[in-house]
Each structure stands twice: as structure tokens, then as C-alpha cells.
Design a protein around this motif. Sequence first.
Motif, PDB file in Angstrom:
ATOM      1  N   ARG A   1     -36.107  25.081  15.077  1.00 14.83           N
ATOM      2  CA  ARG A   1     -35.214  26.220  14.886  1.00 14.83           C
ATOM      3  C   ARG A   1     -33.751  25.809  14.801  1.00 14.83           C
ATOM      4  O   ARG A   1     -32.995  26.331  13.978  1.00 14.83           O
ATOM      5  N   LEU A   2     -33.351  24.865  15.643  1.00 15.71           N
ATOM      6  CA  LEU A   2     -31.954  24.454  15.611  1.00 15.71           C
ATOM      7  C   LEU A   2     -31.637  23.605  14.387  1.00 15.71           C
ATOM      8  O   LEU A   2     -30.479  23.524  13.977  1.00 15.71           O
ATOM      9  N   GLY A   3     -32.660  22.979  13.808  1.00 10.05           N
ATOM     10  CA  GLY A   3     -32.427  22.191  12.605  1.00 10.05           C
ATOM     11  C   GLY A   3     -32.531  22.981  11.323  1.00 10.05           C
ATOM     12  O   GLY A   3     -32.352  22.440  10.236  1.00 10.05           O
ATOM     13  N   ALA A   4     -32.814  24.284  11.441  1.00 11.59           N
ATOM     14  CA  ALA A   4     -33.018  25.104  10.244  1.00 11.59           C
ATOM     15  C   ALA A   4     -31.716  25.495   9.575  1.00 11.59           C
ATOM     16  O   ALA A   4     -31.719  25.952   8.433  1.00 11.59           O
ATOM     17  N   SER A   5     -30.585  25.355  10.261  1.00  8.70           N
ATOM     18  CA  SER A   5     -29.313  25.781   9.693  1.00  8.70           C
ATOM     19  C   SER A   5     -28.205  24.849  10.150  1.00  8.70           C
ATOM     20  O   SER A   5     -28.219  24.347  11.280  1.00  8.70           O
ATOM     21  N   LEU A   6     -27.225  24.631   9.270  1.00  9.11           N
ATOM     22  CA  LEU A   6     -26.036  23.879   9.624  1.00  9.11           C
ATOM     23  C   LEU A   6     -24.841  24.794   9.844  1.00  9.11           C
ATOM     24  O   LEU A   6     -23.711  24.327  10.024  1.00  9.11           O
ATOM     25  N   HIS A   7     -25.103  26.093   9.815  1.00  8.19           N
ATOM     26  CA  HIS A   7     -24.038  27.054  10.095  1.00  8.19           C
ATOM     27  C   HIS A   7     -23.812  27.101  11.602  1.00  8.19           C
ATOM     28  O   HIS A   7     -24.736  27.355  12.372  1.00  8.19           O
ATOM     29  N   HIS A   8     -22.592  26.868  12.030  1.00  7.56           N
ATOM     30  CA  HIS A   8     -22.316  26.725  13.460  1.00  7.56           C
ATOM     31  C   HIS A   8     -22.632  28.011  14.223  1.00  7.56           C
ATOM     32  O   HIS A   8     -23.274  27.975  15.286  1.00  7.56           O
ATOM     33  N   GLY A   9     -22.212  29.150  13.707  1.00  6.80           N
ATOM     34  CA  GLY A   9     -22.464  30.415  14.394  1.00  6.80           C
ATOM     35  C   GLY A   9     -23.939  30.716  14.535  1.00  6.80           C
ATOM     36  O   GLY A   9     -24.405  31.141  15.603  1.00  6.80           O
ATOM     37  N   ARG A  10     -24.709  30.488  13.466  1.00  5.62           N
ATOM     38  CA  ARG A  10     -26.155  30.740  13.534  1.00  5.62           C
ATOM     39  C   ARG A  10     -26.837  29.770  14.497  1.00  5.62           C
ATOM     40  O   ARG A  10     -27.802  30.143  15.183  1.00  5.62           O
ATOM     41  N   THR A  11     -26.346  28.538  14.547  1.00  2.50           N
ATOM     42  CA  THR A  11     -26.925  27.570  15.472  1.00  2.50           C
ATOM     43  C   THR A  11     -26.702  27.987  16.920  1.00  2.50           C
ATOM     44  O   THR A  11     -27.604  27.889  17.754  1.00  2.50           O
ATOM     45  N   VAL A  12     -25.511  28.471  17.237  1.00  4.72           N
ATOM     46  CA  VAL A  12     -25.223  28.924  18.600  1.00  4.72           C
ATOM     47  C   VAL A  12     -26.103  30.108  18.965  1.00  4.72           C
ATOM     48  O   VAL A  12     -26.678  30.164  20.062  1.00  4.72           O
ATOM     49  N   ARG A  13     -26.226  31.065  18.052  1.00  2.00           N
ATOM     50  CA  ARG A  13     -27.053  32.244  18.339  1.00  2.00           C
ATOM     51  C   ARG A  13     -28.514  31.850  18.526  1.00  2.00           C
ATOM     52  O   ARG A  13     -29.200  32.376  19.421  1.00  2.00           O
ATOM     53  N   ALA A  14     -29.006  30.941  17.694  1.00  2.00           N
ATOM     54  CA  ALA A  14     -30.391  30.485  17.850  1.00  2.00           C
ATOM     55  C   ALA A  14     -30.579  29.779  19.179  1.00  2.00           C
ATOM     56  O   ALA A  14     -31.612  29.928  19.845  1.00  2.00           O
ATOM     57  N   LEU A  15     -29.567  29.038  19.612  1.00  2.69           N
ATOM     58  CA  LEU A  15     -29.656  28.277  20.857  1.00  2.69           C
ATOM     59  C   LEU A  15     -29.883  29.201  22.049  1.00  2.69           C
ATOM     60  O   LEU A  15     -30.784  28.978  22.863  1.00  2.69           O
TER      61      LEU A  15
END
Length: 597
Positions: free
Chosen positions: A130-144
Motif C-alpha cells: 500500500r505504501l509503495g502504490a503512490s509517490l504522492h506525499h500526502g496520499r502516502t501519509v494518509r495511507a500510513l
Amino acid sequence: MTGDGDGWGTWGCAPAWLGELLDLVDEGVVVCDRVDGTVRGFNRAAARLFPGLRPGRPVSMSAAPLAHIAAPRAECFYTVHEGRRLRGRLRTAHGLAVWLVHQVSGAQEAEAALFDERDRSAFLAETTRRLGASLHHGRTVRALVEIVIPKLADVAVVVLPANGRHTQWHRAGPGGARCSGEVAVEALQRVPPVADALDGLQPRPAVIHAQELDALDDVIPDELVQGGVPGGVPGGVHGGVHGSVHGEAAPEALVVQLAAGGVPAGALIMRRGPERARFDDADIDLAHRFAVRAGLALATAALYSQQAHTIAILQASMAPEPLPVVEGLRLGAAYRPAAEALRISGDFYHVAARPEGGVTFFFGDVSGKGAEAAVLAGQVRQSMRTLAMVEKGPEPLRDLQLLNELVLGDGHRFTTLVTGSARPCDDGSVKVEIASGGHPFPLALRGDGRVEEIVCEGMLVGAVPDPSFSRTESRLAPGELMLLHSDGVTDARGGTSGREIYGDQRLVDALASCLGMQAASVAERLELLTTEWLAGRPHDDISILTLQAPPRGGPPPHHQREGPGGSVRADGSVRAGEPGEPGESGESGESGESGDP
């Protein structure tokens, strides 16, 4: 129920059949008036586990392990007693403390450990996916923060590294609640574990009292964790017993550092509700393993976002400025950077209106492509614009000599360049003066459909210390047009084989087919034919500039400025349209051309 120590024992007025039922249960059941109080009763299984159990005696005398567990108010526990591995839970019912205990065999313990490890591995694998699915910083934080719940916590907050006096945070909570905001750095400094995690000084997760987070009440309020009670005695790991705070004991929080390669990427704060077990050693280890993956993903996304921002700034600074509106002259342009070079071009052009009428212009192409070529292109463009501002009139040969010294001093690359001026004349024609530094010859589309080269010899700019440049004059009759282009047009590889270059002759034929079209439409058509030839294949930077003497009696175009040199496409290219001309690109409302008012 019996009182011989081999059954349930005496327990108020409870019916006998209840004791008989509990004797059938394989799990040991011990009932006390409170967690560390008097034994009220127990079943046969409990009597086998704790032979010293006696009704009416303190649990400390009857079952020492339970008394030991009761000290930290443990809710779930694991311990060893007389060579037996015991696992159990503490529950309350009708004001009584009920201990549920069972013996764990080696095989069962190994199976349970294997199951737990598989579960943790699956969780970490899902985290990586899931964390590797996007390089968008905001989306990565929300997924985290979403991944953490409910596996590790009921509420999770990620605080990002400080940038100035405030920093951002993102939170996920019960029921899918999501929130974000800013917090003052001063508030973070009042929570040392969080501040240390943000500074990269806390490599291992830290369990803290929830009351230590009071300074961050706006970030992670107690209301989100149902039943949190301030104060009390903290629990934890004691004598091989792992448990959670229960009842009067204080709630906990787990603070985890997120980092990659020693560079802090944020801090993760986790809270659990009162019904959840405390953060034990297994939870802390899993949180640490999670943080390693999350920190790497977060740092990678942050780096990508910074690079994307930098590239966007470079693209904006390198893109040509809008073409001016000049009486007696029409202009058009097309600009398509190489996609594989992050759409940062080594091609450049600039057109500026002169106070006395007409324009000055320059058009060039730096060797190579990508960021390095774009840097030199920016230097050349700024130098040429500066020379135009300090000079009283166009001095193209002197400009090339000065520019040669600049590029030669850089020592790595060279550039081709055409510079000059175009001035409308009283008879409707346009007088063009140019000087060339190794650039492909401009092409002139004459009124009878012929295409001629405007020959102007010159050496590459920045190749040798004492180059030779030349200057020439040409005249465009009404309706005639001059084309400047980069070698990205003629060197474009495509066709049926995908390896055939577009070539000079195809460009000449394409330009001849544009007879009667306006300058902006010609630039757009030539770019379109080139990209059709490429058919999506990689290409060099493509730039086109057209200057035209307006045809006699032709309707004046409507002028709009829609970006650098024309309208900007989503892929970073630019095209100049000419609104108001039926059947041509002007129908789309795109314009980067000037003409007669």
C-alpha cells in the motif's frame, strides 16, 4: 459445588449446578472479590493448575502467580509456574474478578507463535504494497495512518518534520474518521519523545503515559480514545508478565520514529482504547518493523515531491514567454520538450517588441537535452535578454561574440543560435535582419508556394575561442513567412520502420503545403506533422517559430495570451493558435500570435 479444594468451593448462594457446569470447562476459572483479594471459588481445572487454592483465603496465599499478575492490573498475561506455561485473561463480572487460565503445551505455543508471525508478516507485506502504490506525499501519509488501524492502535497520528514554526499532522481514528492540520513546533517540544523522534534521536519506539500528550490535545484528543482515564499507576512488562492497563490504571501511547537512512521523515503516535491490551514487546517490535517500511516510503515520497516541485519551477522558468502583439507582423510558435528529459528543454526562443516598431528575436538549441542543457539554455536566454535591454539598437554580430565568451567559459556544451530583428515596412512587407551561429538556415515560404533557405553561415557558439559569424538581410512580402526550427524537427525518427528521420525535404514539403495559412497555424501544423511522424516514440526537443508579413486585405486576428508562446498542453508542450480564422487552429481558442490590430 464442593469445598474440598477439588471443585468449585463455596461461593455465596450460587446454585450447585453452576459449579458442576464450570467443572466441565477445560480452562481454569478462579473468582475473587477483587483482583488481589479473597478467593470466592474455582473449578476443577483451576485446582489442578494451582493445588494451593482454598476458598476464603487471599489469592496471594492460594495462587501466587495470580497475585503477582494482579500487581500491575494485567488484563492478558503469560507466565511460567512450576514448569507449566500458563496463559490467561482477567475479566470482571458483577464486581468480581474472574481469572481465566489455561496451560499451553510446547506444540500449542509454537503453533500460536507461528500463526502470530504469519499474521505480522502479512501485515508488513500489505504495508509495503500500500505504501509503495503512490509517490504522492500526502496520499502516502494518509495511507500510513489508515494501515495502523486497527492492527496496532485505535487512533494514529503522523506528525511531519517541522518546517518553520509550524508543521503538519494527519490523523486516523475510530469509524474511519480522518483529519489533518497544523501544530506549533513549541507544542511538540513539550513532548520530548515526539520531539526526539522528529529529530531522529529515538531509534526505538517509546511507550509513554497518555497524559504526556496533553500539549498535543488538539492533535490527538482523549475523546477519541473512549474511556481514557488520566492519572493512575502505569503498567507494563513485569516479571515476565505482559499486560495492559485496566480499570484505574493510566492509558498509554506509543511514539515511533519514522526515518530512512537516518534522515527523519516524521513521528507516529498511537493510542489504544481501554478495551485493548497494552503495547507489549510483540507490539513494540511490530511497530518498529512497520516504522522501517513506513519511514522509507514517506522519505521516498517526500523526495519525489521535492523533485517534482523543482522540476515544475524549472519548466515554468524555461518555458517561452507569450509572444507579443505587434502591428504589421504576425507570430506563431510551437514548443515540445523531450518527454524523457522531464519536459525541460534545451531549446529556447524569445521575441520582444521594439518601441519604434517590429521585434527583436533569438532562437537557439543547446547541445544535448535534459536538465544540464536546460541550465545553459536559461543562461543564454537571460544573457541575450540582458544585452537587448542595455543596447540602443540590435547588434546581432556583437551579441554572438559576447555570448560565445559566456558559453565557452562554461566549458561543457555549445549552442546554435539565430538572432535578429523584424521590422514592418510601409508597403506591407517585413524586413528581417539575422545573424547566425551554426543554426539550421531559416526557411522562407514565398507567395508563390516556393520554399527558400535564407542562407546565413556561422560557427557554433561556444565551440572555439574566435568563431566566425555572418549576417544577412531578407524581406518578406505580404503573406510570406519565415520559419525557424530546431533540429528536433528534422531529426525526428519515425515512419513505418520507426528509424527513418523526418529530414529537410519533408519539412520543406510540409511548409509548402501551408501556403495561405497564418503564422500560428503554420507552427501548429508543422508540429502536428512531426509528432504524427514520431507516433509516440522518444524524440529530441522540438521548437518552431514563425514570423509573417500579414497578407494585404486579410482580416486581423484576435489576440490572446494563453501561456508561453501560446496555449500549454497537459504534456508540457506549447502551441500557438489563431482565433478568429475559420478552418484553422483559431477555432479552438488558442493563440500565441501577433498581427495587425
